[in-house]
Design an enzyme around this catalytic site. Sequence first.
Site, mmCIF file in Angstrom:
data_model
loop_
_atom_site.group_PDB
_atom_site.id
_atom_site.type_symbol
_atom_site.label_atom_id
_atom_site.label_comp_id
_atom_site.label_asym_id
_atom_site.label_seq_id
_atom_site.Cartn_x
_atom_site.Cartn_y
_atom_site.Cartn_z
ATOM 1 N N ARG A 1 7.159 11.986 4.845
ATOM 2 C CA ARG A 1 6.970 11.754 6.277
ATOM 3 C C ARG A 1 7.989 12.534 7.075
ATOM 4 O O ARG A 1 9.068 12.883 6.591
ATOM 5 C CB ARG A 1 7.018 10.261 6.585
ATOM 6 C CG ARG A 1 5.685 9.633 6.191
ATOM 7 C CD ARG A 1 5.593 8.218 6.631
ATOM 8 N NE ARG A 1 6.265 7.351 5.694
ATOM 9 C CZ ARG A 1 5.967 6.057 5.551
ATOM 10 N NH1 ARG A 1 5.008 5.512 6.262
ATOM 11 N NH2 ARG A 1 6.617 5.323 4.689
ATOM 12 N N LYS B 1 -7.800 0.757 5.020
ATOM 13 C CA LYS B 1 -7.259 -0.131 6.060
ATOM 14 C C LYS B 1 -8.367 -0.630 6.981
ATOM 15 O O LYS B 1 -8.316 -1.767 7.458
ATOM 16 C CB LYS B 1 -6.175 0.594 6.867
ATOM 17 C CG LYS B 1 -4.891 0.839 6.071
ATOM 18 C CD LYS B 1 -4.148 -0.449 5.735
ATOM 19 C CE LYS B 1 -2.803 -0.192 5.106
ATOM 20 N NZ LYS B 1 -2.090 -1.426 4.734
ATOM 21 N N SER C 1 0.857 -1.201 0.000
ATOM 22 C CA SER C 1 0.000 0.000 0.000
ATOM 23 C C SER C 1 0.883 1.236 0.000
ATOM 24 O O SER C 1 1.917 1.253 0.679
ATOM 25 C CB SER C 1 -0.884 0.064 1.261
ATOM 26 O OG SER C 1 -1.654 1.259 1.247
ATOM 27 N N TYR D 1 -6.819 6.242 2.739
ATOM 28 C CA TYR D 1 -5.920 5.292 3.411
ATOM 29 C C TYR D 1 -6.621 4.697 4.630
ATOM 30 O O TYR D 1 -6.679 3.480 4.799
ATOM 31 C CB TYR D 1 -4.642 6.015 3.824
ATOM 32 C CG TYR D 1 -3.585 5.134 4.448
ATOM 33 C CD1 TYR D 1 -2.992 4.105 3.726
ATOM 34 C CD2 TYR D 1 -3.157 5.351 5.752
ATOM 35 C CE1 TYR D 1 -1.995 3.307 4.297
ATOM 36 C CE2 TYR D 1 -2.167 4.567 6.325
ATOM 37 C CZ TYR D 1 -1.587 3.542 5.595
ATOM 38 O OH TYR D 1 -0.610 2.762 6.162
ATOM 39 N N ALA E 1 -1.015 -5.888 7.384
ATOM 40 C CA ALA E 1 -0.385 -4.667 7.902
ATOM 41 C C ALA E 1 -1.456 -3.584 7.966
ATOM 42 O O ALA E 1 -1.809 -2.989 6.950
ATOM 43 C CB ALA E 1 0.760 -4.233 6.983
HETATM 44 N N1 UDP Z 1 5.122 16.935 9.609
HETATM 45 C C1 UDP Z 1 5.784 18.122 9.743
HETATM 46 N N2 UDP Z 1 6.687 18.483 8.780
HETATM 47 C C2 UDP Z 1 6.985 17.723 7.704
HETATM 48 C C3 UDP Z 1 6.310 16.481 7.582
HETATM 49 C C4 UDP Z 1 5.382 16.116 8.546
HETATM 50 O O1 UDP Z 1 5.564 18.869 10.711
HETATM 51 O O2 UDP Z 1 7.827 18.136 6.871
HETATM 52 C C5 UDP Z 1 4.152 16.546 10.651
HETATM 53 C C6 UDP Z 1 2.788 16.086 10.147
HETATM 54 O O3 UDP Z 1 1.926 17.175 9.971
HETATM 55 C C7 UDP Z 1 2.345 15.161 11.259
HETATM 56 C C8 UDP Z 1 3.649 14.555 11.781
HETATM 57 O O4 UDP Z 1 4.685 15.402 11.315
HETATM 58 O O5 UDP Z 1 1.738 15.891 12.299
HETATM 59 C C9 UDP Z 1 3.912 13.151 11.276
HETATM 60 O O6 UDP Z 1 3.710 13.168 9.897
HETATM 61 P P1 UDP Z 1 4.016 11.930 8.957
HETATM 62 O O7 UDP Z 1 3.722 12.373 7.564
HETATM 63 O O8 UDP Z 1 5.369 11.422 9.247
HETATM 64 O O9 UDP Z 1 3.011 10.790 9.392
HETATM 65 P P2 UDP Z 1 1.553 10.703 10.036
HETATM 66 O O10 UDP Z 1 1.834 10.307 11.431
HETATM 67 O O11 UDP Z 1 0.856 12.041 9.980
HETATM 68 O O12 UDP Z 1 0.879 9.666 9.234
#
Ligand code: UDP
Length: 326
Positions: free
Chosen positions: A199, A162, A88, A158, A127
């Site tokens: 991420r 899931k 995914s 997503y 998963a």
């Molecule tokens: N985030 C951030 N800056 C970035 C990327 C992500 O502040 O450049 C924040 C995002 O808004 C979230 C957290 O980090 O609150 C984790 O984001 P991620 O995309 O890693 O995964 P999620 O847990 O949201 O699926």
Amino acid sequence: MASDLFTPQKKERKTAVVTGAAGFLGSHLCDRLLAAGYRVIGLDNLLTGSIHNIGHLAGHEDFRFVKHDVSHFIYIPGQVDFVFHFASPASPIDYLEYPIPTLKVGAHGTHNTLGLAKSKGATFLLASTSEVYGDPLVHPQTEDYWGNVNPIGPRGVYDEAKRFAEAMTMAYHRHHRLDTKIVRIFNTYGPRMRLDDGRVVPAFIGQALEDQPLTVFGDGSQTRSFCYVSDLIEGIFRLAHSDEHDPVNIGNPAEMTIRQFAEAILRITGKNLPIESRPLPEDDPKIRQPDISKARRQLDWEPKVDFEEGIRCTIEYFSDFLQSRA
Ligand code: UDP
């Protein structure tokens, strides 16, 4: 497809099919299964995965790779003992770019992989994700919490895929008596994440290594709890071999705000860079922390790698990756 699999099959050797084998988690799972003496058939359509993640397995006598989209019928000849469904898109920017393939792999892909497991009499492991809890109103999240998900928001493709996948898995378990497991994976990080998958871990480490400002979404008060990949894979391996059929959270309960995470990356990389604010994405969960009592109790599992150690290994990986690209 798949004319070149293991021949002849030796009954005493277990064979596992891993979908999403070229992904971040799928590739680590393949390594863990091979280390435990399994034969592994990896499937991936390479939409968001990378063949480089399994490049080291090329020519391995117990590993076969088949490029295939598991949203279409899967044909695997011979014995299969385990099916691990990891295929995914899994980062918010990936599933926003591929909303329909995300829904399809959660729905058709789960149906096809369950059908494969049923036809082979194999154990099936899904998963799943902490995203099934959405923007949670219960903290930390326990497996019996039903979640707070916006089905029509951007993350719904997503989250609902899931949630459907979990429902389908439990239906095969109850109706067909299939041996099924469901892992709810919380934020995981480590080598083989894509630097540009959006991420927060690769984003901040990449920015720090390239002397760019760190981009904190919103005010950075939202929390996440980060688990190192080897811990997660060990939890999944134990779950696959357990008698547990209900969902199990696997993650590291060490919770921090995203601002604290940005500061930690600057400290560990020794960089003095600005932290800049960006708009908070829609439906971004405000808090997230796994309750792992069930995994502790049922699997005798808990994370072992502390944050500092895991982050240093991940920084080293991204630093090597950037140098190899330079
Ligand atoms: N985030 C951030 N800056 C970035 C990327 C992500 O502040 O450049 C924040 C995002 O808004 C979230 C957290 O980090 O609150 C984790 O984001 P991620 O995309 O890693 O995964 P999620 O847990 O949201 O699926």
